[in-house]
Design a protein around this motif. Structure first.
Motif, PDB file in Angstrom:
ATOM      1  N   ARG A 168     -25.333 -25.417  92.044  1.00  0.00           N
ATOM      2  CA  ARG A 168     -26.052 -26.632  90.967  1.00  0.00           C
ATOM      3  C   ARG A 168     -27.099 -25.048  90.351  1.00  0.00           C
ATOM      4  O   ARG A 168     -27.525 -25.012  88.733  1.00  0.00           O
ATOM      5  CB  ARG A 168     -26.635 -27.218  91.151  1.00  0.00           C
ATOM      6  CG  ARG A 168     -27.690 -27.374  92.241  1.00  0.00           C
ATOM      7  CD  ARG A 168     -28.216 -29.095  91.869  1.00  0.00           C
ATOM      8  NE  ARG A 168     -29.077 -29.296  93.055  1.00  0.00           N
ATOM      9  CZ  ARG A 168     -30.126 -29.920  92.948  1.00  0.00           C
ATOM     10  NH1 ARG A 168     -30.146 -30.973  92.153  1.00  0.00           N
ATOM     11  NH2 ARG A 168     -30.984 -30.267  94.672  1.00  0.00           N
ATOM     12  N   PHE A 169     -27.224 -24.318  91.307  1.00  0.00           N
ATOM     13  CA  PHE A 169     -28.361 -23.223  91.007  1.00  0.00           C
ATOM     14  C   PHE A 169     -28.297 -21.929  89.566  1.00  0.00           C
ATOM     15  O   PHE A 169     -28.992 -21.257  89.154  1.00  0.00           O
ATOM     16  CB  PHE A 169     -28.930 -22.510  92.483  1.00  0.00           C
ATOM     17  CG  PHE A 169     -28.058 -21.218  92.703  1.00  0.00           C
ATOM     18  CD1 PHE A 169     -28.257 -20.092  92.577  1.00  0.00           C
ATOM     19  CD2 PHE A 169     -26.898 -21.229  94.345  1.00  0.00           C
ATOM     20  CE1 PHE A 169     -27.095 -18.630  92.984  1.00  0.00           C
ATOM     21  CE2 PHE A 169     -26.376 -20.744  94.309  1.00  0.00           C
ATOM     22  CZ  PHE A 169     -26.576 -19.377  93.559  1.00  0.00           C
ATOM     23  N   ALA A 170     -26.586 -21.459  89.779  1.00  0.00           N
ATOM     24  CA  ALA A 170     -26.081 -21.341  89.346  1.00  0.00           C
ATOM     25  C   ALA A 170     -25.365 -21.426  87.505  1.00  0.00           C
ATOM     26  O   ALA A 170     -24.977 -20.890  86.764  1.00  0.00           O
ATOM     27  CB  ALA A 170     -24.760 -20.527  89.427  1.00  0.00           C
ATOM     28  N   ILE A 171     -26.193 -22.330  87.666  1.00  0.00           N
ATOM     29  CA  ILE A 171     -25.210 -23.597  86.043  1.00  0.00           C
ATOM     30  C   ILE A 171     -26.462 -22.818  85.388  1.00  0.00           C
ATOM     31  O   ILE A 171     -26.992 -22.494  85.576  1.00  0.00           O
ATOM     32  CB  ILE A 171     -26.130 -24.462  85.634  1.00  0.00           C
ATOM     33  CG1 ILE A 171     -24.783 -25.421  86.975  1.00  0.00           C
ATOM     34  CG2 ILE A 171     -25.376 -25.558  84.788  1.00  0.00           C
ATOM     35  CD1 ILE A 171     -25.349 -27.250  87.302  1.00  0.00           C
ATOM     36  N   SER A 172     -25.408 -22.368  83.678  1.00  0.00           N
ATOM     37  CA  SER A 172     -26.160 -21.679  82.418  1.00  0.00           C
ATOM     38  C   SER A 172     -26.764 -22.762  81.649  1.00  0.00           C
ATOM     39  O   SER A 172     -26.213 -23.694  81.656  1.00  0.00           O
ATOM     40  CB  SER A 172     -25.063 -20.946  81.780  1.00  0.00           C
ATOM     41  OG  SER A 172     -25.511 -20.586  80.891  1.00  0.00           O
ATOM     42  N   THR A 173     -28.027 -22.320  81.998  1.00  0.00           N
ATOM     43  CA  THR A 173     -28.718 -23.073  80.389  1.00  0.00           C
ATOM     44  C   THR A 173     -28.627 -22.977  78.971  1.00  0.00           C
ATOM     45  O   THR A 173     -29.220 -23.359  78.044  1.00  0.00           O
ATOM     46  CB  THR A 173     -29.653 -22.958  80.586  1.00  0.00           C
ATOM     47  OG1 THR A 173     -30.609 -22.115  80.838  1.00  0.00           O
ATOM     48  CG2 THR A 173     -29.978 -23.953  81.987  1.00  0.00           C
ATOM     49  N   GLU A 174     -27.385 -21.679  78.864  1.00  0.00           N
ATOM     50  CA  GLU A 174     -27.425 -21.305  77.275  1.00  0.00           C
ATOM     51  C   GLU A 174     -26.738 -21.929  76.820  1.00  0.00           C
ATOM     52  O   GLU A 174     -25.609 -22.156  76.780  1.00  0.00           O
ATOM     53  CB  GLU A 174     -26.793 -19.565  77.489  1.00  0.00           C
ATOM     54  CG  GLU A 174     -27.185 -18.911  76.639  1.00  0.00           C
ATOM     55  CD  GLU A 174     -25.561 -17.101  76.933  1.00  0.00           C
ATOM     56  OE1 GLU A 174     -25.566 -17.017  76.451  1.00  0.00           O
ATOM     57  OE2 GLU A 174     -26.481 -17.055  78.047  1.00  0.00           O
ATOM     58  N   GLU A 175     -27.093 -22.513  75.487  1.00  0.00           N
ATOM     59  CA  GLU A 175     -26.096 -23.730  75.053  1.00  0.00           C
ATOM     60  C   GLU A 175     -25.237 -23.275  74.137  1.00  0.00           C
ATOM     61  O   GLU A 175     -23.796 -23.959  73.724  1.00  0.00           O
ATOM     62  CB  GLU A 175     -27.433 -24.299  73.897  1.00  0.00           C
ATOM     63  CG  GLU A 175     -27.954 -24.835  74.701  1.00  0.00           C
ATOM     64  CD  GLU A 175     -29.249 -26.117  73.604  1.00  0.00           C
ATOM     65  OE1 GLU A 175     -29.054 -26.241  72.816  1.00  0.00           O
ATOM     66  OE2 GLU A 175     -29.768 -26.693  74.134  1.00  0.00           O
ATOM     67  N   THR A 176     -25.067 -21.621  73.445  1.00  0.00           N
ATOM     68  CA  THR A 176     -23.520 -20.860  72.752  1.00  0.00           C
ATOM     69  C   THR A 176     -22.571 -21.119  74.280  1.00  0.00           C
ATOM     70  O   THR A 176     -21.518 -21.395  73.404  1.00  0.00           O
ATOM     71  CB  THR A 176     -24.327 -19.625  72.448  1.00  0.00           C
ATOM     72  OG1 THR A 176     -24.957 -19.029  73.458  1.00  0.00           O
ATOM     73  CG2 THR A 176     -25.352 -19.896  71.221  1.00  0.00           C
ATOM     74  N   ARG A 177     -23.055 -20.607  76.021  1.00  0.00           N
ATOM     75  CA  ARG A 177     -21.677 -20.878  76.195  1.00  0.00           C
ATOM     76  C   ARG A 177     -21.875 -22.326  77.081  1.00  0.00           C
ATOM     77  O   ARG A 177     -21.762 -22.352  77.563  1.00  0.00           O
ATOM     78  CB  ARG A 177     -21.522 -19.905  77.278  1.00  0.00           C
ATOM     79  CG  ARG A 177     -21.677 -18.742  76.497  1.00  0.00           C
ATOM     80  CD  ARG A 177     -20.998 -17.268  77.090  1.00  0.00           C
ATOM     81  NE  ARG A 177     -22.308 -17.149  78.444  1.00  0.00           N
ATOM     82  CZ  ARG A 177     -22.260 -15.886  79.270  1.00  0.00           C
ATOM     83  NH1 ARG A 177     -20.892 -15.267  79.392  1.00  0.00           N
ATOM     84  NH2 ARG A 177     -23.211 -15.994  79.697  1.00  0.00           N
ATOM     85  N   TYR A 178     -21.146 -23.683  76.461  1.00  0.00           N
ATOM     86  CA  TYR A 178     -21.690 -24.812  77.096  1.00  0.00           C
ATOM     87  C   TYR A 178     -21.053 -25.176  77.728  1.00  0.00           C
ATOM     88  O   TYR A 178     -21.139 -25.551  78.734  1.00  0.00           O
ATOM     89  CB  TYR A 178     -21.404 -25.392  75.562  1.00  0.00           C
ATOM     90  CG  TYR A 178     -20.449 -25.504  74.846  1.00  0.00           C
ATOM     91  CD1 TYR A 178     -19.004 -26.223  75.814  1.00  0.00           C
ATOM     92  CD2 TYR A 178     -19.461 -24.693  73.995  1.00  0.00           C
ATOM     93  CE1 TYR A 178     -17.946 -26.757  75.005  1.00  0.00           C
ATOM     94  CE2 TYR A 178     -18.323 -24.932  73.616  1.00  0.00           C
ATOM     95  CZ  TYR A 178     -17.457 -25.994  73.701  1.00  0.00           C
ATOM     96  OH  TYR A 178     -16.382 -25.834  73.624  1.00  0.00           O
ATOM     97  N   TYR A 179     -19.428 -24.446  77.863  1.00  0.00           N
ATOM     98  CA  TYR A 179     -18.038 -24.151  79.134  1.00  0.00           C
ATOM     99  C   TYR A 179     -19.392 -24.252  80.341  1.00  0.00           C
ATOM    100  O   TYR A 179     -17.776 -24.238  81.492  1.00  0.00           O
ATOM    101  CB  TYR A 179     -17.728 -23.731  78.460  1.00  0.00           C
ATOM    102  CG  TYR A 179     -17.426 -22.440  78.519  1.00  0.00           C
ATOM    103  CD1 TYR A 179     -17.268 -21.280  78.852  1.00  0.00           C
ATOM    104  CD2 TYR A 179     -17.640 -21.973  76.963  1.00  0.00           C
ATOM    105  CE1 TYR A 179     -17.657 -20.275  79.089  1.00  0.00           C
ATOM    106  CE2 TYR A 179     -17.750 -21.153  76.488  1.00  0.00           C
ATOM    107  CZ  TYR A 179     -17.538 -19.839  77.465  1.00  0.00           C
ATOM    108  OH  TYR A 179     -17.914 -18.125  77.363  1.00  0.00           O
ATOM    109  N   LEU A 180     -19.998 -23.651  80.547  1.00  0.00           N
ATOM    110  CA  LEU A 180     -21.159 -22.572  81.563  1.00  0.00           C
ATOM    111  C   LEU A 180     -22.269 -23.877  82.327  1.00  0.00           C
ATOM    112  O   LEU A 180     -22.657 -23.538  82.849  1.00  0.00           O
ATOM    113  CB  LEU A 180     -21.122 -21.973  81.575  1.00  0.00           C
ATOM    114  CG  LEU A 180     -20.431 -20.694  81.140  1.00  0.00           C
ATOM    115  CD1 LEU A 180     -20.944 -18.933  81.140  1.00  0.00           C
ATOM    116  CD2 LEU A 180     -19.608 -20.668  82.585  1.00  0.00           C
ATOM    117  N   ASN A 181     -22.357 -24.727  81.121  1.00  0.00           N
ATOM    118  CA  ASN A 181     -23.619 -25.872  81.301  1.00  0.00           C
ATOM    119  C   ASN A 181     -23.363 -27.241  82.454  1.00  0.00           C
ATOM    120  O   ASN A 181     -23.857 -27.482  81.766  1.00  0.00           O
ATOM    121  CB  ASN A 181     -24.153 -26.486  79.756  1.00  0.00           C
ATOM    122  CG  ASN A 181     -24.455 -25.219  79.296  1.00  0.00           C
ATOM    123  OD1 ASN A 181     -24.472 -25.648  77.825  1.00  0.00           O
ATOM    124  ND2 ASN A 181     -24.864 -24.345  79.856  1.00  0.00           N
TER     125      ASN A 181
END
Length: 372
Positions: free
Chosen positions: A144-157
């Motif tokens: 979970r530490f590597a989850i993206s918080t960038e909303e434009t690439r929502y599929y990485l959230n």
């Protein structure tokens, strides 16, 4: 409705519910928890329309019934009641108020009709299996530490949970990445999970799920469909929509032929990185690793605030190498290592670096270097 319940039991149930509700929302009922009393137990249900949690606890049900009340307010009241108190919740269904009584304390809370409370539609789950809590905890904690918080690439959230081919056969795998670092964690494939569709479990769901996984003895029932995932124990059921998107082909960014190998004591390495990073600027937090035979020099040079370096004994027998990393990323990855030693595999100063826990291939981490 009228129930009598021990304060500690009530607090745990309401804490779980209030952590799901959104503090700011335009639909008043979504700020409430649905309390349903029947038989010898009470269930507390909360939702934000994407996640639904139901917590069932034992209680003395004096009069069955149901109502909804502000989750955060109820949690604050119960939290401030004395330990060991016996709490009575009662609602006559006509006054629009829930009475909360404990000892000499009395509260009257506004309620909303239970009929207005949205219940997440039940789904046909294509895959159902069970897994021990420690197995699921490891999969999600280490990724979970590597989850993206960038909303434009929502599929990485979120965390991509799927079935994959591992070193020793089919495995249950969790992957998360934000483009700068990646975590890939494998566990033995539970019976019944063979045909599970791959799903992206949202970050908020991963955080809520963590509360179900503290009991080492618990067996978690997992149900998966193309649109929803459900994790359940006899007491708690967590249902969540999954992220509607396609997770990228992560295998393409995991190097397979990094020839330079360094082995280091994981705890010593993390502590040394933390020390030297103290003087680096918050914006970059760059740490340079300088490698020579059996020797690692960690170096930071921040013109505005100073410089630092620390030397560590490592197992390294390859060419001289200088490579830079974001200190935060190094610390997060080193913090995942359960074993004594961490193994780093390098190629060049510009290529992704792989980190493993000793020779264990069930947990693989990738971190991108930065120019220093």
């Amino acid at each position: 409705m009228k129930i009598s319940i021990e304060r500690g039991t009530l607090l745990r149930a309401v804490a779980q519910a209030q952590s799901v509700v959104e503090r700011r929302n335009t639909i008043p009922i979504l700020a409430n928890v649905l309390i349903e009393a029947e038989g010898e137990q009470v269930s507390f249900r909360a939702t934000d329309l994407d996640i639904e949690v139901i917590d069932r606890v034992p209680a003395q049900v004096l009069r069955p019934g149901a109502t909804t009340v502000a989750a955060v307010t109820l949690h604050e009241i119960v939290r401030k009641l004395p330990e060991g108190a016996l709490v009575q919740l009662s609602d006559d269904g006509a006054s629009g108020r829930l009475s909360v009584e404990a000892g000499r304390s009395r509260f009257q809370l506004a309620t909303l009709p239970r009929e207005d409370f949205p219940v997440m539609a039940s789904s046909e789950y294509s895959s159902n299996f069970a897994a021990p809590a420690p197995v699921l905890r490891r999969l999600f904690d280490k990724s979970r530490f590597a989850i993206s918080t960038e909303e434009t690439r929502y599929y990485l959230n979120g965390v991509y949970m799927h079935v994959a081919d591992g070193e020793t056969g089919r495995v249950l795998r969790c992957v998360a990445t934000d483009g700068h670092r990646l975590a890939r964690i494998d566990a033995p494939l539970p019976p019944g999970a063979e045909d599970m569709p791959g799903v992206i479990v949202p970050k908020k769901t991963v955080e809520q799920l963590r509360k179900l996984l503290d009991d080492d003895e618990a067996e978690i029932a997992v149900s998966v469909s193309e649109t929803k995932v459900r994790f359940a124990t006899p007491e708690i059921t967590l249902t969540s929509k999954v992220i509607d998107g396609t997770f990228p082909d992560y295998s393409r960014v995991i190097p397979v032929n990094n020839p330079r190998r360094m082995e280091v004591d994981a705890a010593e390495f993390a502590q040394a990185v933390d020390r030297v990073a103290t003087v680096s600027s918050e914006r970059s937090r760059a740490v340079k690793m300088i490698l020579d035979e059996d020797r690692l020099l960690l170096s930071v040079n921040a013109p505005d605030s100073g410089a630092a370096e620390e030397e560590l004994a490592v197992a390294y027998a390859d060419d001289h190498l200088e490579i830079g990393f974001n200190a935060k990323y190094l610390l997060e990855i080193a913090g995942q290592v359960d074993r004594e030693n961490a193994v780093f595999l390098f190629n060049s100063p510009a290529d992704p670096t792989v980190m493993r826990e000793g020779n264990d291939m069930s947990a693989v981490y990738v971190v991108m270097p930065m120019r220093v």
